[in-house]
Design an enzyme around this catalytic site. Structure first.
Site, PDB file in Angstrom:
ATOM      1  N   GLU A 170       0.845  -1.202   0.000  1.00  0.00           N
ATOM      2  CA  GLU A 170       0.000   0.000   0.000  1.00  0.00           C
ATOM      3  C   GLU A 170       0.877   1.246   0.000  1.00  0.00           C
ATOM      4  O   GLU A 170       1.888   1.313   0.708  1.00  0.00           O
ATOM      5  CB  GLU A 170      -0.885  -0.008   1.242  1.00  0.00           C
ATOM      6  CG  GLU A 170      -1.707   1.250   1.458  1.00  0.00           C
ATOM      7  CD  GLU A 170      -2.541   1.186   2.731  1.00  0.00           C
ATOM      8  OE1 GLU A 170      -2.815   2.270   3.303  1.00  0.00           O
ATOM      9  OE2 GLU A 170      -2.918   0.077   3.179  1.00  0.00           O
ATOM     10  N   GLU A 175      -3.232  11.098   3.512  1.00  0.00           N
ATOM     11  CA  GLU A 175      -4.111  10.676   4.595  1.00  0.00           C
ATOM     12  C   GLU A 175      -4.105  11.824   5.597  1.00  0.00           C
ATOM     13  O   GLU A 175      -3.059  12.183   6.137  1.00  0.00           O
ATOM     14  CB  GLU A 175      -3.606   9.396   5.253  1.00  0.00           C
ATOM     15  CG  GLU A 175      -4.476   8.901   6.375  1.00  0.00           C
ATOM     16  CD  GLU A 175      -3.897   7.658   7.047  1.00  0.00           C
ATOM     17  OE1 GLU A 175      -4.686   6.762   7.362  1.00  0.00           O
ATOM     18  OE2 GLU A 175      -2.664   7.597   7.244  1.00  0.00           O
TER      19      GLU A 175
END
Length: 314
Positions: A170, A175
Site C-alpha cells: 500500500e 491521509e
C-alpha cells in the site's frame, strides 16, 4: 472520443532538503521549478498516448505520459452515471471491502458535480456511511500520481492511496484529518506506506514525526485546495510532493525493514483509491465518531477532489 487536459512541463531543477528529526517538523524543501511549455485541450483517440507533465529526477528531460485509465478530471456530462466513469472506476472498494470499523463505503455518499468528485458522510444505525471510488485498472512503478483535493473539515480521514490486489502492499499519497478543533492533525499530512503479511496478520508502516508533514507556516490543510503527489520511481523509492514541493523522501531502509516482501520492495501493481473513513485507531484518542460535531454536521464531512492524474515515463 474524450477530451483531456494535457500539460507539457519541463523539470528545471530538483533540490533535496534534509528530513526532520522525530522531535521537529519536517523542513520545507525547495520547490520544483516548472515551466509550462504548452497547454491545450486535445482529443483522446483510442490508443493515443498524449504526452504530459513530470520528467524523471534521474533523467532530466524525460517526457511522462498521462495514463487515462487511472486518471480523471471528473468532467463527465452525466456525472458518475456516465459510461466514461463506470468504464474506469468502481463506485466502491475494488474487492468489496466496506471500510474500517464503523465505516460503510456507500455509493449514495459519492457524487460528481461541477467537475468534482464529492464525498459526504451520513450517520445511519450506528454506522458512518461515506464515499469511496477505486480504479478498475492498476498502475505500477515508475509512476507519478497527483490529486487536487480539499479535505473534509472533520475527524474523518480524507485519503488518496493505492493498494495491491492481495492487499499486501500500500502507498498512501494522502491521509489527513481536517477538523480544525485539533491543532495537531489539522496542520499535518500523513505521507506513508504499508507492507503486510495477511496470515498471520502483520503490518509494517514507518513511524515517527517525519511521516507527519507540517509546512512550518501553520497551514490548516482543510481550508483550501492543495495538490498531493507521490513519485514511485522503483521498488525502493517513494517521494512525496505537496503543491509542487518535495516534502518527504522515504529512506530505503524504511521501505521494508521486516522483509515482508522477501527483499523485493514495493513491486505489485496497485489500484488507485479515493476514500473517506472513520478510522478505528482514532477512538483511542477519545474520538466519538457518532457524536462528534464535525461528523454530525454533514457539511463538515464533504471532501472535494478536483482531479487525479497518473503519469508514466516514455
Amino acid at each position: 472520443m474524450n477530451k483531456a487536459l494535457v500539460l507539457i512541463v519541463l523539470l528545471e531543477s530538483l533540490f533535496l532538503g534534509s528530513c526532520s528529526s522525530q522531535n521537529s517538523e519536517p523542513t520545507k524543501e525547495e520547490p520544483i521549478s516548472k515551466e509550462i511549455i504548452d497547454e491545450e485541450i486535445v482529443d483522446k483517440e483510442e490508443g493515443e498516448n498524449d504526452v504530459s507533465f513530470l520528467p524523471s529526477p534521474k533523467e532530466e528531460g524525460t517526457v511522462w505520459t498521462i495514463q487515462f485509465d487511472v486518471s480523471s478530471e471528473f468532467n463527465y456530462e452525466n456525472g458518475k452515471y456516465s459510461t466514461e466513469f463506470s468504464n474506469d472506476w468502481n463506485d466502491s472498494f475494488f474487492n468489496g471491502w466496506t471500510g474500517p470499523g464503523i465505516t460503510r463505503y456507500t455509493p449514495e455518499q459519492s457524487s460528481i458535480d461541477a467537475g468534482e468528485l464529492v464525498f459526504k458522510a451520513t450517520i445511519v444505525d450506528g454506522k458512518i456511511l461515506t464515499g469511496c471510488i477505486t480504479s478498475k485498472a492498476k498502475t505500477s512503478y515508475p509512476m507519478y500520481m497527483e490529486a487536487r483535493v480539499k479535505l473534509s473539515e472533520s475527524v474523518l480521514s480524507s485519503a488518496v492511496w493505492m493498494l495491491s490486489d492481495d492487499s499486501t502492499e500500500e502507498i498512501d499519497n494522502l491521509e489527513a484529518f481536517g477538523a480544525k478543533s485539533n491543532d495537531y492533525f489539522s496542520k499535518r499530512l500523513h505521507l506513508s506506506h504499508h507492507v503486510f503479511i495477511r496470515k498471520p496478520f502483520q503490518d509494517y508502516q514507518p513511524e515517527g514525526q517525519e511521516t507527519w508533514y507540517a509546512d512550518g507556516n501553520g497551514t490548516i490543510w482543510s481550508e483550501d485546495y492543495h495538490t498531493y503527489g507521490v513519485l514511485w520511481l522503483d521498488p525502493w523509492s517513494l517521494s512525496y510532493y505537496v503543491d509542487g514541493v518535495l516534502v518527504r523522501r522515504t529512506p530505503v531502509d524504511e521501505i521494508d525493514p521486516e522483509n515482508y516482501t522477501s527483499g523485493n520492495g514495493l513491486t505489485k501493481p496497485m489500484h488507485l483509491i479515493i476514500s473517506a473513513a472513520a478510522q478505528s485507531w482514532r477512538t483511542t484518542q477519545d474520538i466519538d465518531f457518532l457524536n462528534d460535531p464535525t461528523v454530525t454536521n454533514e457539511e463538515n464531512t464533504m471532501m472535494h477532489v478536483d482531479w487525479i492524474r497518473v503519469y508514466k515515463p516514455e
